[in-house]
Design a protein around this motif. Structure first.
Motif, PDB file in Angstrom:
ATOM      1  N   ARG A  37     -27.941   0.837  -3.705  1.00 44.51           N
ATOM      2  CA  ARG A  37     -28.419   0.387  -2.395  1.00 44.51           C
ATOM      3  C   ARG A  37     -29.857   0.836  -2.187  1.00 44.51           C
ATOM      4  NH1 ARG A  37     -28.297   2.795   2.547  1.00 44.51           N
ATOM      5  NH2 ARG A  37     -26.851   4.436   1.895  1.00 44.51           N
ATOM      6  N   PRO A  38     -30.712  -0.021  -1.633  1.00 41.10           N
ATOM      7  CA  PRO A  38     -32.097   0.383  -1.375  1.00 41.10           C
ATOM      8  C   PRO A  38     -32.163   1.548  -0.395  1.00 41.10           C
ATOM      9  CG  PRO A  38     -31.879  -1.998  -1.260  1.00 41.10           C
ATOM     10  CD  PRO A  38     -30.487  -1.440  -1.317  1.00 41.10           C
ATOM     11  N   VAL A  39     -32.859   2.592  -0.780  1.00 39.80           N
ATOM     12  CA  VAL A  39     -33.070   3.753   0.076  1.00 39.80           C
ATOM     13  C   VAL A  39     -34.514   4.200  -0.086  1.00 39.80           C
ATOM     14  CG1 VAL A  39     -30.689   4.611   0.121  1.00 39.80           C
ATOM     15  CG2 VAL A  39     -32.202   5.246  -1.776  1.00 39.80           C
ATOM     16  N   ARG A  40     -34.965   5.014   0.855  1.00 38.30           N
ATOM     17  CA  ARG A  40     -36.339   5.515   0.813  1.00 38.30           C
ATOM     18  C   ARG A  40     -36.303   7.026   0.614  1.00 38.30           C
ATOM     19  NH1 ARG A  40     -39.727   2.652   5.592  1.00 38.30           N
ATOM     20  NH2 ARG A  40     -41.443   3.331   4.266  1.00 38.30           N
ATOM     21  N   VAL A  41     -37.098   7.475  -0.340  1.00 38.76           N
ATOM     22  CA  VAL A  41     -37.129   8.889  -0.720  1.00 38.76           C
ATOM     23  C   VAL A  41     -38.570   9.379  -0.689  1.00 38.76           C
ATOM     24  CG1 VAL A  41     -36.603  10.570  -2.537  1.00 38.76           C
ATOM     25  CG2 VAL A  41     -35.124   8.555  -2.231  1.00 38.76           C
ATOM     26  N   ALA A  42     -38.783  10.589  -0.207  1.00 39.43           N
ATOM     27  CA  ALA A  42     -40.095  11.239  -0.282  1.00 39.43           C
ATOM     28  C   ALA A  42     -39.973  12.505  -1.116  1.00 39.43           C
ATOM     29  CB  ALA A  42     -40.618  11.586   1.107  1.00 39.43           C
ATOM     30  N   ASP A  43     -40.914  12.689  -2.036  1.00 43.37           N
ATOM     31  CA  ASP A  43     -40.992  13.907  -2.853  1.00 43.37           C
ATOM     32  C   ASP A  43     -42.272  14.623  -2.449  1.00 43.37           C
ATOM     33  OD1 ASP A  43     -40.980  15.878  -4.807  1.00 43.37           O
ATOM     34  OD2 ASP A  43     -41.727  14.539  -6.380  1.00 43.37           O
ATOM     35  N   LEU A  44     -42.151  15.718  -1.709  1.00 48.03           N
ATOM     36  CA  LEU A  44     -43.300  16.435  -1.171  1.00 48.03           C
ATOM     37  C   LEU A  44     -43.780  17.500  -2.144  1.00 48.03           C
ATOM     38  CD1 LEU A  44     -42.133  16.995   2.526  1.00 48.03           C
ATOM     39  CD2 LEU A  44     -43.391  15.057   1.570  1.00 48.03           C
ATOM     40  N   GLY A  45     -45.078  17.462  -2.477  1.00 49.67           N
ATOM     41  CA  GLY A  45     -45.629  18.391  -3.453  1.00 49.67           C
ATOM     42  C   GLY A  45     -45.206  18.002  -4.845  1.00 49.67           C
ATOM     43  N   THR A  46     -45.442  16.751  -5.212  1.00 47.40           N
ATOM     44  CA  THR A  46     -44.848  16.179  -6.425  1.00 47.40           C
ATOM     45  C   THR A  46     -45.373  16.772  -7.723  1.00 47.40           C
ATOM     46  OG1 THR A  46     -44.144  14.054  -7.378  1.00 47.40           O
ATOM     47  CG2 THR A  46     -46.468  14.239  -6.699  1.00 47.40           C
ATOM     48  N   GLY A  47     -46.609  17.270  -7.741  1.00 45.75           N
ATOM     49  CA  GLY A  47     -47.151  17.847  -8.975  1.00 45.75           C
ATOM     50  C   GLY A  47     -47.169  16.843 -10.106  1.00 45.75           C
ATOM     51  N   SER A  48     -46.493  17.160 -11.204  1.00 48.26           N
ATOM     52  CA  SER A  48     -46.415  16.253 -12.359  1.00 48.26           C
ATOM     53  C   SER A  48     -45.598  15.009 -12.058  1.00 48.26           C
ATOM     54  CB  SER A  48     -45.790  16.973 -13.554  1.00 48.26           C
ATOM     55  OG  SER A  48     -44.422  17.263 -13.299  1.00 48.26           O
ATOM     56  N   GLY A  49     -44.863  15.028 -10.938  1.00 49.95           N
ATOM     57  CA  GLY A  49     -43.989  13.915 -10.588  1.00 49.95           C
ATOM     58  C   GLY A  49     -42.599  14.030 -11.173  1.00 49.95           C
ATOM     59  N   CYS A  50     -42.284  15.141 -11.815  1.00 50.22           N
ATOM     60  CA  CYS A  50     -41.017  15.213 -12.550  1.00 50.22           C
ATOM     61  C   CYS A  50     -39.801  14.999 -11.657  1.00 50.22           C
ATOM     62  CB  CYS A  50     -40.911  16.522 -13.326  1.00 50.22           C
ATOM     63  SG  CYS A  50     -40.848  18.028 -12.314  1.00 50.22           S
ATOM     64  N   VAL A  51     -39.856  15.468 -10.409  1.00 51.57           N
ATOM     65  CA  VAL A  51     -38.709  15.295  -9.513  1.00 51.57           C
ATOM     66  C   VAL A  51     -38.640  13.868  -8.994  1.00 51.57           C
ATOM     67  CG1 VAL A  51     -37.707  15.980  -7.297  1.00 51.57           C
ATOM     68  CG2 VAL A  51     -38.578  17.721  -8.863  1.00 51.57           C
ATOM     69  N   GLY A  52     -39.722  13.420  -8.349  1.00 53.21           N
ATOM     70  CA  GLY A  52     -39.716  12.085  -7.766  1.00 53.21           C
ATOM     71  C   GLY A  52     -39.546  10.980  -8.787  1.00 53.21           C
ATOM     72  N   ILE A  53     -40.218  11.096  -9.924  1.00 54.34           N
ATOM     73  CA  ILE A  53     -40.114  10.072 -10.963  1.00 54.34           C
ATOM     74  C   ILE A  53     -38.723  10.064 -11.579  1.00 54.34           C
ATOM     75  CG2 ILE A  53     -40.967   9.422 -13.256  1.00 54.34           C
ATOM     76  CD1 ILE A  53     -43.746  10.411 -12.306  1.00 54.34           C
ATOM     77  N   SER A  54     -38.131  11.239 -11.780  1.00 56.45           N
ATOM     78  CA  SER A  54     -36.765  11.291 -12.312  1.00 56.45           C
ATOM     79  C   SER A  54     -35.796  10.583 -11.363  1.00 56.45           C
ATOM     80  CB  SER A  54     -36.328  12.738 -12.524  1.00 56.45           C
ATOM     81  OG  SER A  54     -37.091  13.353 -13.549  1.00 56.45           O
ATOM     82  N   ILE A  55     -35.959  10.810 -10.066  1.00 54.87           N
ATOM     83  CA  ILE A  55     -35.110  10.120  -9.091  1.00 54.87           C
ATOM     84  C   ILE A  55     -35.346   8.619  -9.158  1.00 54.87           C
ATOM     85  CG2 ILE A  55     -34.667   9.805  -6.623  1.00 54.87           C
ATOM     86  CD1 ILE A  55     -35.368  12.802  -6.288  1.00 54.87           C
ATOM     87  N   ALA A  56     -36.610   8.222  -9.236  1.00 56.30           N
ATOM     88  CA  ALA A  56     -36.932   6.797  -9.302  1.00 56.30           C
ATOM     89  C   ALA A  56     -36.327   6.138 -10.537  1.00 56.30           C
ATOM     90  CB  ALA A  56     -38.448   6.619  -9.297  1.00 56.30           C
ATOM     91  N   LEU A  57     -36.361   6.840 -11.671  1.00 52.38           N
ATOM     92  CA  LEU A  57     -35.818   6.276 -12.906  1.00 52.38           C
ATOM     93  C   LEU A  57     -34.300   6.158 -12.851  1.00 52.38           C
ATOM     94  CD1 LEU A  57     -38.021   8.189 -15.514  1.00 52.38           C
ATOM     95  CD2 LEU A  57     -38.133   5.741 -14.993  1.00 52.38           C
ATOM     96  N   GLU A  58     -33.643   7.126 -12.213  1.00 48.88           N
ATOM     97  CA  GLU A  58     -32.183   7.136 -12.196  1.00 48.88           C
ATOM     98  C   GLU A  58     -31.581   6.414 -10.982  1.00 48.88           C
ATOM     99  OE1 GLU A  58     -30.284  10.774 -13.657  1.00 48.88           O
ATOM    100  OE2 GLU A  58     -32.293  11.583 -14.072  1.00 48.88           O
ATOM    101  N   ARG A  59     -32.442   6.045 -10.044  1.00 42.94           N
ATOM    102  CA  ARG A  59     -32.024   5.244  -8.899  1.00 42.94           C
ATOM    103  C   ARG A  59     -33.041   4.103  -8.719  1.00 42.94           C
ATOM    104  NH1 ARG A  59     -28.045   7.482  -9.671  1.00 42.94           N
ATOM    105  NH2 ARG A  59     -26.682   8.662  -8.262  1.00 42.94           N
ATOM    106  N   PRO A  60     -32.978   3.092  -9.592  1.00 48.66           N
ATOM    107  CA  PRO A  60     -33.990   2.027  -9.567  1.00 48.66           C
ATOM    108  C   PRO A  60     -34.026   1.226  -8.275  1.00 48.66           C
ATOM    109  CG  PRO A  60     -32.193   1.507 -11.085  1.00 48.66           C
ATOM    110  CD  PRO A  60     -32.029   2.931 -10.702  1.00 48.66           C
ATOM    111  N   ALA A  61     -32.978   1.277  -7.460  1.00 50.30           N
ATOM    112  CA  ALA A  61     -32.995   0.565  -6.181  1.00 50.30           C
ATOM    113  C   ALA A  61     -33.744   1.351  -5.103  1.00 50.30           C
ATOM    114  CB  ALA A  61     -31.568   0.281  -5.710  1.00 50.30           C
ATOM    115  N   ALA A  62     -34.038   2.613  -5.381  1.00 53.68           N
ATOM    116  CA  ALA A  62     -34.722   3.459  -4.397  1.00 53.68           C
ATOM    117  C   ALA A  62     -36.223   3.209  -4.417  1.00 53.68           C
ATOM    118  CB  ALA A  62     -34.434   4.931  -4.678  1.00 53.68           C
ATOM    119  N   SER A  63     -36.846   3.404  -3.262  1.00 50.24           N
ATOM    120  CA  SER A  63     -38.303   3.409  -3.155  1.00 50.24           C
ATOM    121  C   SER A  63     -38.724   4.859  -2.960  1.00 50.24           C
ATOM    122  CB  SER A  63     -38.754   2.554  -1.969  1.00 50.24           C
ATOM    123  OG  SER A  63     -40.151   2.672  -1.768  1.00 50.24           O
TER     124      SER A  63
END
Length: 284
Positions: free
Chosen positions: A119-145
């Motif tokens: 299901r489409p959901v919206r996620v914010a990753d605060l202080g992303t740095g290398s992006g490892c957290v936010g990008i990992s979520i994006a890769l494993e939840r492709p319906a998420a923004s």
């Protein structure tokens, strides 16, 4: 180095020398040397083993020697070779971002447990740095923004590069000091691995090569976390979730902050070593 020495013999000797200098033990030093050799020589793990008996003179070890010298001086391997694994992906890292660590994977695990798979959901990753957290979520939840936020342009450049290489097309990047650039946006989930080390913590000496601003959270380590928790309600959907990584001795303090800011179902989660690591709460 003798012309008759094998690659394996050279690496074993270098591992012994590194262990003696760094005090990390031979096994850890051998893994470090092996990683440097594979990266600089362009060998897969299987190729490195298969070529162990080859003469070292058959290889151009110039890059390997330079990289090993930097590691001997205390520079983390991830910065020397420019990458670190996180959740089965290789993330590019530079001294402008923290090195991803396995313990942070529990933050991603809890995020994925919170988010629907389709299901489409919206996620914010605060202080992303290398992006490892936010990008990992994006890769494993492709319906998420996923909106990845950082105040450092240099860090965001690293994160954008990682997203492009790994194919996280559902991640976008915002230069902002925490919530400042998010205007009136609201999210189903906010995650953060903020600076949470107290400025007098003795462990900072072991992290001298990593960006201090991404590590230190004021006198008690909670300055950034206080702000993130206090202002989260203005950026969460009703029933939305906040997940924050924290220090091993900060669980009680975070639980009080979460409850004081109106969060319910407040819960803590341990990392791979059994230490308190992540706090979760739903915004009423």
């Amino acid at each position: 180095m003798s012309n008759q020495q094998t690659l394996g013999a050279v690496l074993r000797g270098d591992a012994q020398a590194l262990a003696a200098v760094s005090g990390i033990g031979f096994d850890a030093a051998a893994r470090a040397v092996d990683r440097i050799a594979r990266h600089t020589l362009g060998l897969s793990p299987a190729q490195r083993i298969l070529r162990e008996a080859d003469r070292a003179s058959a290889f151009d070890l110039t890059g390997y020697a330079l990289a090993l010298d930097r590691v001997r001086t205390g520079v983390p391997i991830a910065y020397v070779i420019g990458e670190e694994a996180f959740r089965n992906h290789l993330f590019r890292v530079t001294p402008e971002v923290l090195i991803p660590r396995p313990d942070t994977e529990v933050l991603v695990d809890r995020a994925l447990a919170t988010l629907p798979a389709d299901r489409p959901v919206r996620v914010a990753d605060l202080g992303t740095g290398s992006g490892c957290v936010g990008i990992s979520i994006a890769l494993e939840r492709p319906a998420a923004s996923v909106v990845c936020v950082d105040s450092s342009p240099a860090a965001l450049a690293v994160a954008r590069d990682n997203a492009g290489r790994l194919g996280a097309g559902n991640a976008r990047f915002v230069e902002s000091d925490w919530y400042g650039g998010l205007a009136n946006l609201r999210f189903d989930l906010i995650v953060s691995n903020p600076p949470y080390i107290a400025q007098s913590d003795a462990h900072l000496a072991q992290l001298a090569h990593e960006p201090r601003g991404a590590l230190v959270g004021g006198a008690d380590g909670l300055d950034a976390i206080r702000l993130i928790v206090a202002e989260a309600g203005a950026h969460l959907q009703t029933g939305g979730t906040l997940l924050v990584e924290h220090g091993y001795d900060q669980r009680d303090a975070l639980a009080a902050l979460f409850r004081g800011a109106g969060f319910r179902d407040v819960a803590g989660y341990d990392d791979l070593g059994g230490r308190a690591r992540v706090m979760s709460g739903h915004y009423a």
